[in-house]
Structures are given as structure tokens and as C-alpha cells.
Design an enzyme around this catalytic site. Structure first.
Site, PDB file in Angstrom:
ATOM      1  N   MET A  30       0.704  -1.340   0.182  1.00 13.94           N
ATOM      2  CA  MET A  30       0.069   0.041   0.010  1.00 13.94           C
ATOM      3  C   MET A  30       0.789   1.112   0.013  1.00 13.94           C
ATOM      4  O   MET A  30       0.609   2.505   0.469  1.00 13.94           O
ATOM      5  CB  MET A  30      -0.875  -0.059   1.092  1.00 13.94           C
ATOM      6  CG  MET A  30      -1.839  -1.223   1.153  1.00 13.94           C
ATOM      7  SD  MET A  30      -3.381  -0.860   1.972  1.00 13.94           S
ATOM      8  CE  MET A  30      -2.920  -0.702   3.637  1.00 13.94           C
ATOM      9  N   ALA A  32       4.126   3.835   0.889  1.00 11.19           N
ATOM     10  CA  ALA A  32       4.701   4.403   2.170  1.00 11.19           C
ATOM     11  C   ALA A  32       6.002   3.319   2.263  1.00 11.19           C
ATOM     12  O   ALA A  32       5.885   2.834   3.545  1.00 11.19           O
ATOM     13  CB  ALA A  32       3.839   4.515   3.257  1.00 11.19           C
ATOM     14  N   GLY A  36      11.414  -2.832   5.166  1.00  6.05           N
ATOM     15  CA  GLY A  36      10.730  -4.061   5.203  1.00  6.05           C
ATOM     16  C   GLY A  36      10.252  -4.435   3.891  1.00  6.05           C
ATOM     17  O   GLY A  36      10.308  -5.496   3.628  1.00  6.05           O
ATOM     18  N   HIS A  37       9.548  -3.560   3.210  1.00  8.50           N
ATOM     19  CA  HIS A  37       9.386  -3.665   1.782  1.00  8.50           C
ATOM     20  C   HIS A  37      10.282  -4.230   1.007  1.00  8.50           C
ATOM     21  O   HIS A  37      10.205  -4.882   0.102  1.00  8.50           O
ATOM     22  CB  HIS A  37       8.458  -2.585   1.258  1.00  8.50           C
ATOM     23  CG  HIS A  37       7.233  -2.106   2.016  1.00  8.50           C
ATOM     24  ND1 HIS A  37       6.970  -0.901   2.813  1.00  8.50           N
ATOM     25  CD2 HIS A  37       5.951  -2.684   1.915  1.00  8.50           C
ATOM     26  CE1 HIS A  37       5.858  -0.870   3.201  1.00  8.50           C
ATOM     27  NE2 HIS A  37       5.184  -2.043   2.913  1.00  8.50           N
ATOM     28  N   ASP A 153       1.966  -9.348   9.219  1.00  6.84           N
ATOM     29  CA  ASP A 153       0.620  -9.485   9.070  1.00  6.84           C
ATOM     30  C   ASP A 153       0.552 -11.084   8.889  1.00  6.84           C
ATOM     31  O   ASP A 153       0.084 -11.665   7.850  1.00  6.84           O
ATOM     32  CB  ASP A 153      -0.089  -8.847   7.787  1.00  6.84           C
ATOM     33  CG  ASP A 153       0.153  -7.553   8.002  1.00  6.84           C
ATOM     34  OD1 ASP A 153      -0.391  -6.795   8.849  1.00  6.84           O
ATOM     35  OD2 ASP A 153       1.094  -6.649   7.076  1.00  6.84           O
TER      36      ASP A 153
HETATM   37  O1  PAF Z   1      -0.296  -5.974   3.570  1.00 10.83           O
HETATM   38  C1  PAF Z   1      -0.356  -5.107   2.794  1.00 10.83           C
HETATM   39  O2  PAF Z   1       0.201  -3.761   2.743  1.00 10.83           O
HETATM   40  C2  PAF Z   1      -1.865  -4.959   2.224  1.00 10.83           C
HETATM   41  O3  PAF Z   1      -2.865  -5.649   2.926  1.00 10.83           O
HETATM   42  C3  PAF Z   1      -1.716  -5.742   0.942  1.00 10.83           C
HETATM   43  C4  PAF Z   1      -1.454  -7.117   1.090  1.00 10.83           C
HETATM   44  C5  PAF Z   1      -0.903  -4.958  -0.095  1.00 10.83           C
HETATM   45  C6  PAF Z   1      -3.296  -5.521   0.289  1.00 10.83           C
HETATM   46  O4  PAF Z   1      -3.752  -4.467   0.041  1.00 10.83           O
END
Ligand code: PAF
Length: 283
Positions: A30, A32, A36-37, A153
Site C-alpha cells: 500500500m 509508504a 521491510g518492503h 501480517d
Molecule cells: O499488507 C498490505 O500492505 C496489504 O494488506 C496488501 C496485501 C498490499 C493488500 O492491500
């Protein structure tokens, strides 16, 4: 770096890649973006010829309008950060809500065999229907060989595995370890909104999880839950929403420990109005 803002442009690119047998990794985000990403992106770059990073603040997974409005949107910064991982192999997909949902911004109703009713499901109404809706669409558009999700998550990860299994979507779902700041706070886009006092307090969450893990070696799940609840009751500013010890597969709270099952502890905490979640493997 290629940036597609329209579904049809990405679909065209994907068709070309597929015709050349080029493997595709997908990292749904999403935006930002933080390190981590980038760690997910690097794992995807390692195993795939091309990596599609989607950046889309998905409206249907927010049960709280204010949270949706306040969610940070930093596309240009995100693109710059992605360039540090690769300029050639990454395709950014940053669609508008209209492009994804047409005029019907609504989630599909899913059944995830009960996974959706545990933990986050109790506190965030309709959240996992929203996640299921967007992830299914992204998988259909990007048609990746592998898709990458963080274990922060963890419930979302288990639900996405269930989604793929139930809908027979041909993709490997890869769960990636939680990235943390040096003081232990799990990296999250929400961290940048923490006021200094709360940022300073927040590592208490992981510190408590680690102590809970040690206690779980000798104590019952119930005793550990009581201990953690007490620690937060004494904390001057952090507010515990839930702490649960659950079976890592079906996410059901543990009543009695058994040797051949894997367990995880899950936590959600309010730091002022920012909700932070974290979890840890216990065995
Ligand atoms: O984990 C997230 O950032 C969101 O839930 C995802 C998997 C991108 C879905 O919008």
C-alpha cells in the site's frame, strides 16, 4: 523504471513477459515503502526475472475512514526507494481505485474457513474481505509465479494462502520474516506517524513478545496471556487491544499445549491513535 498507472497497460506487459517465458514476482503493497518492503522486493528479485511492485491504498480493507484518509501516500519517494533495489527489473503498478474497482468500490464476501474470524477479524470488520478482493485482483492482473507477503501480517498471510488454494490460483505464496528496527520495533508504514514519545515506548511490544516466548517454555498459554496483560496494564501510555497465543496453522487460541503443533503469539497495541501489530513464533 517502468511505472504503470492503468490495469490494461500492466496486462499488456504481462502478456509480453509470459510469451517470452520471463518469470514474474509480485510484491503487493500500500506504498509508504520502508526497508521491510525492500527486503520483500530483494527476495523477489532473487528468484524472479521481473518484479511487479503494486502500490495501492486499498479502500475496501479499511474499516476506519480516518485511518484510510491518514494512510501515508508517498509515490515519488516510494519509486526512489525501489530504484535502490533495481532500476531495470522492477515494474511499479500504481493504479487508481477507479481502475481497480470501476464505480463499485466494494469487497467480495469470502470464506477463509474461519481464519477470518480470529484476532484481526474480531476488531476490523470486513478487513479480510477487502484484502482478499484486492489480492485476488492483483494476482489476476499480474499473473505472478511467486507473490511475497511479510509475516508481520501473519493472519493475512495464512488467509492469502487459503484464498489461493480455494480459488486454485497458480502462484507460490512466499512468507517473509519480519523486519525490525534496531530497537526491535517491527517495521511498518504506520511507524512514521508515531509521536516521539510513542515511538520511544513502542519497542516494549517486541520486548514483551520475547519474554512471553521464554515464559511459554515453562508456563501454560493462559498464564502467559495473564502475564502479558498485566505488563500492559502497568504501562503508562501503550494500550493493549489483544494478546493471543494461537495455533500457527488454524489461528485458534491455544487451550492446552501439545508437542507436535507450532504456536505463535499475536499482539495488537494502540500507541495513541496508531494501531501496531506484531507476532512471534513460540516453538
Ligand atoms: O499488507 C498490505 O500492505 C496489504 O494488506 C496488501 C496485501 C498490499 C493488500 O492491500
Amino acid at each position: 523504471m517502468t511505472v504503470h498507472k492503468h490495469k490494461k497497460d500492466l496486462e499488456k506487459t504481462v502478456l509480453e513477459l509470459k510469451s517470452k517465458n520471463i518469470s514474474i514476482g509480485l510484491v503487493p503493497t500500500m506504498g509508504a515503502l520502508h526497508l521491510g518492503h525492500i527486503s520483500l522486493v530483494r527476495q523477489a528479485l532473487d528468484k524472479n526475472d521481473v518484479v511487479i511492485v503494486s502500490i495501492f491504498v486499498n479502500p475496501t480493507q479499511f474499516d476506519n475512514k480516518k485511518d484510510l484518509e491518514n494512510y501515508p501516500r508517498t509515490l515519488n519517494q516510494d519509486i526512489e526507494l525501489l530504484k535502490t533495489a533495481s532500476k531495470e527489473k522492477i515494474i511499479v503498478f500504481a493504479p487508481t481505485a477507479k481502475d481497480i474497482y470501476n464505480s463499485n468500490i466494494q469487497a467480495t464476501d469470502f470464506s477463509f474457513d474461519g481464519l477470518e474470524y480470529e484476532m484481526e477479524g474480531k476488531f476490523r470488520d470486513g478487513h479480510f474481505d477487502g484484502v482478499g478482493t484486492i489480492v485476488k485482483r492483483l494476482l489476476e492482473i499480474a499473473r505472478p509465479d511467486n507473490a511475497y507477503f511479510g509475516k508481520k501480517d501473519f493472519q493475512q498471510l495464512q488467509i492469502i494462502k487459503k484464498l489461493v488454494e480455494k480459488h486454485k490460483i497458480p502462484v507460490n505464496i512466499i512468507g517473509c520474516e519480519i523486519e525490525r528496527d534496531a530497537d526491535g520495533l517491527a517495521k511498518s508504514s504506520r511507524n512514521m506517524r508515531l509521536k516521539p514519545e510513542y515511538r520511544e515506548a513502542a519497542p516494549f511490544i517486541y520486548k514483551t513478545l520475547k519474554s512471553a516466548k521464554v515464559k511459554f517454555g515453562t508456563k501454560s498459554a493462559n498464564e502467559v496471556v495473564k502475564w502479558v496483560t498485566k505488563q500492559f496494564a502497568k504501562h503508562p501510555i501503550l494500550k493493549l487491544e489483544y494478546f493471543i497465543i494461537a495455533n500457527a496453522q488454524n489461528l485458534k487460541p491455544v487451550k492446552r499445549k501439545s508437542n507436535n503443533k507450532s504456536y505463535r503469539a499475536f499482539i495488537a497495541v494502540y500507541a495513541d491513535d496508531i494501531r501496531l501489530i506484531d507476532n512471534i513464533a513460540l516453538n
